[in-house]
Design an enzyme around this catalytic site. Structure first.
Site, mmCIF file in Angstrom:
data_model
loop_
_atom_site.group_PDB
_atom_site.id
_atom_site.type_symbol
_atom_site.label_atom_id
_atom_site.label_comp_id
_atom_site.label_asym_id
_atom_site.label_seq_id
_atom_site.Cartn_x
_atom_site.Cartn_y
_atom_site.Cartn_z
ATOM 1 N N ASN A 67 0.878 -1.177 0.000
ATOM 2 C CA ASN A 67 0.000 0.000 0.000
ATOM 3 C C ASN A 67 0.915 1.227 0.000
ATOM 4 O O ASN A 67 1.493 1.565 1.022
ATOM 5 C CB ASN A 67 -0.884 -0.033 1.259
ATOM 6 C CG ASN A 67 -1.691 1.236 1.435
ATOM 7 O OD1 ASN A 67 -1.778 2.067 0.522
ATOM 8 N ND2 ASN A 67 -2.296 1.390 2.612
ATOM 9 N N TRP A 68 1.024 1.838 -1.167
ATOM 10 C CA TRP A 68 1.965 2.972 -1.289
ATOM 11 C C TRP A 68 1.429 4.247 -0.635
ATOM 12 O O TRP A 68 2.166 5.223 -0.492
ATOM 13 C CB TRP A 68 2.258 3.259 -2.767
ATOM 14 C CG TRP A 68 3.047 2.204 -3.466
ATOM 15 C CD1 TRP A 68 3.451 0.993 -2.979
ATOM 16 C CD2 TRP A 68 3.553 2.273 -4.813
ATOM 17 N NE1 TRP A 68 4.166 0.312 -3.936
ATOM 18 C CE2 TRP A 68 4.245 1.066 -5.063
ATOM 19 C CE3 TRP A 68 3.479 3.230 -5.834
ATOM 20 C CZ2 TRP A 68 4.858 0.804 -6.295
ATOM 21 C CZ3 TRP A 68 4.088 2.964 -7.055
ATOM 22 C CH2 TRP A 68 4.770 1.764 -7.276
ATOM 23 N N LYS A 69 0.139 4.267 -0.318
ATOM 24 C CA LYS A 69 -0.495 5.481 0.240
ATOM 25 C C LYS A 69 -0.218 6.683 -0.686
ATOM 26 O O LYS A 69 -0.121 6.498 -1.894
ATOM 27 C CB LYS A 69 -0.016 5.711 1.677
ATOM 28 C CG LYS A 69 -0.155 4.442 2.523
ATOM 29 C CD LYS A 69 0.008 4.652 3.994
ATOM 30 C CE LYS A 69 -0.148 3.310 4.704
ATOM 31 N NZ LYS A 69 -0.136 3.419 6.154
ATOM 32 N N HIS A 120 -9.532 1.306 4.464
ATOM 33 C CA HIS A 120 -8.298 1.493 5.239
ATOM 34 C C HIS A 120 -8.576 2.461 6.395
ATOM 35 O O HIS A 120 -9.367 3.400 6.245
ATOM 36 C CB HIS A 120 -7.186 2.038 4.333
ATOM 37 C CG HIS A 120 -5.843 2.011 5.001
ATOM 38 N ND1 HIS A 120 -5.466 2.978 5.899
ATOM 39 C CD2 HIS A 120 -4.825 1.128 4.924
ATOM 40 C CE1 HIS A 120 -4.247 2.668 6.351
ATOM 41 N NE2 HIS A 120 -3.833 1.555 5.776
ATOM 42 N N GLU A 142 -6.999 4.874 7.517
ATOM 43 C CA GLU A 142 -6.757 6.295 7.191
ATOM 44 C C GLU A 142 -7.944 6.877 6.428
ATOM 45 O O GLU A 142 -8.301 8.048 6.616
ATOM 46 C CB GLU A 142 -5.453 6.425 6.386
ATOM 47 C CG GLU A 142 -4.236 6.164 7.271
ATOM 48 C CD GLU A 142 -3.017 5.602 6.553
ATOM 49 O OE1 GLU A 142 -2.959 5.663 5.309
ATOM 50 O OE2 GLU A 142 -2.121 5.088 7.254
ATOM 51 N N GLU A 199 -5.540 -4.847 10.288
ATOM 52 C CA GLU A 199 -4.519 -3.832 10.531
ATOM 53 C C GLU A 199 -4.827 -3.064 11.814
ATOM 54 O O GLU A 199 -5.609 -2.094 11.799
ATOM 55 C CB GLU A 199 -4.477 -2.842 9.366
ATOM 56 C CG GLU A 199 -4.109 -3.464 8.043
ATOM 57 C CD GLU A 199 -3.496 -2.432 7.107
ATOM 58 O OE1 GLU A 199 -2.380 -2.676 6.638
ATOM 59 O OE2 GLU A 199 -4.120 -1.384 6.877
ATOM 60 N N SER A 247 3.203 -2.002 10.352
ATOM 61 C CA SER A 247 4.647 -2.095 10.608
ATOM 62 C C SER A 247 5.213 -3.477 10.291
ATOM 63 O O SER A 247 6.156 -3.936 10.942
ATOM 64 C CB SER A 247 4.979 -1.679 12.041
ATOM 65 O OG SER A 247 4.609 -0.312 12.243
ATOM 66 N N GLY A 273 2.811 -1.090 4.226
ATOM 67 C CA GLY A 273 2.883 0.326 3.887
ATOM 68 C C GLY A 273 4.324 0.730 3.621
ATOM 69 O O GLY A 273 4.885 0.480 2.558
ATOM 70 N N GLY A 274 4.956 1.357 4.623
ATOM 71 C CA GLY A 274 6.301 1.918 4.484
ATOM 72 C C GLY A 274 7.305 1.008 3.797
ATOM 73 O O GLY A 274 8.025 1.441 2.886
HETATM 74 P P1 PGA Z 1 2.728 0.367 7.581
HETATM 75 O O1 PGA Z 1 1.288 0.574 6.909
HETATM 76 O O2 PGA Z 1 3.269 -0.935 7.033
HETATM 77 O O3 PGA Z 1 3.542 1.545 7.122
HETATM 78 O O4 PGA Z 1 2.541 0.315 9.039
HETATM 79 C C1 PGA Z 1 0.432 -0.508 6.695
HETATM 80 C C2 PGA Z 1 -0.868 -0.027 6.090
HETATM 81 O O5 PGA Z 1 -1.369 1.037 6.512
HETATM 82 O O6 PGA Z 1 -1.438 -0.664 5.182
#
Ligand code: PGA
Length: 249
Positions: A10-12, A95, A97, A167, A213, A234-235
């Site tokens: 997930n590149w956001k 998600h 967010e 998540e 994470s 994500g990251g």
């Molecule tokens: P993260 O994000 O791996 O940076 O914690 C995961 C996500 O929000 O899908």
């Protein structure tokens, strides 16, 4: 039967279209022999570039959101038909967010899941509790409620092909990963809920990911858990080498 694990990135809100093309150019060689299925979910404006750059590779492409109406006066939104036309096969829905910053509710998440399925796009449906909810001991009840609403009107056959991502909000982008026991406990509870709602066969076929994470160091032990079929990353999905390690975990 053992299922393929999935590493979904997930590149956001990261990467421009040109950066995305260059990144896939770098990633595709590294990840070509990956043991897990690989999905990347770039920002909407990068989808066309990423789909083009990923042609002929093992990289599948998903979007990060879609609207639940077919078309019309919804400024700034993107429809399922638009995604299909580009060749998008997956879409992240609900998600945390999106729920926090863009007012998505369990009800709109449900509408989006139904719309994606109708269009033949596989939902990557997200759920997860806050730290306060975990501390109060309501995690599993909360996840069950989120998923029951999100899956309203979804058939067993559709659920069999779906991806659900657990998540925990307190683990997203914080560097604080759930322990493998915490992660597997909730993923097992998700599988138990699917068994209740749809039967064991459907629950077994559905894919349940962990996210929060997840990184090159902890992916292998998380993915080895009985009810974790891979990760939503994500990251670490923005770093080609780290994502490659995860795609082989
Ligand atoms: P993260 O994000 O791996 O940076 O914690 C995961 C996500 O929000 O899908």
């Amino acid at each position: 039967m053992a299922k393929n694990k999935i590493a979904a990135g997930n590149w956001k809100m990261n990467m421009t279209p040109s950066e995305a093309t260059a990144f896939i150019g770098e990633l595709k060689g590294k990840i070509a022999g990956a043991s897990n299925e690989v999905i990347v979910c770039p920002p909407a404006v990068c989808l066309a570039n990423v789909i083009e750059a990923a042609k002929g590779t093992n990289i599948k492409v998903g979007a990060q959101n879609l609207h639940f109406e077919d078309k019309g006066a919804f400024t700034g939104e993107i429809s399922a038909a638009m995604l299909c036309d580009l060749g998008v096969k997956y879409v992240i829905i609900g998600h945390s967010e999106r729920r926090e910053y863009f007012a998505e509710t369990d009800e709109t998440v449900n509408k989006k899941v139904l719309k994606a399925l109708e269009a033949g796009i596989t939902p990557i449906l997200c759920c997860g509790e806050t730290l306060a909810q975990r501390k109060t001991g309501v995690t599993i009840d909360f996840i069950r409620t989120q998923l029951k609403i999100a899956l309203t009107g979804v058939t067993a056959e559709q659920v069999s092909g779906m991806i659900i991502a657990y998540e925990p909000i307190w683990a997203i982008g914080t560097g604080e990963t759930a322990t493998k026991e915490q992660a597997n406990e909730v993923c097992s509870a998700i599988r138990a809920l699917l068994t209740e709602l749809y039967g064991a066969d459907t629950a077994e076929k559905a894919t349940v990911l962990y996210g929060g994470s997840c990184n090159a160091k902890n992916a292998a032990e998380l993915f080895a858990c009985s009810d974790i079929d891979g990760g939503l990353i994500g990251g670490a999905s923005l770093k080609a080498d780290d994502f490659t390690v995860i795609a082989n975990a």
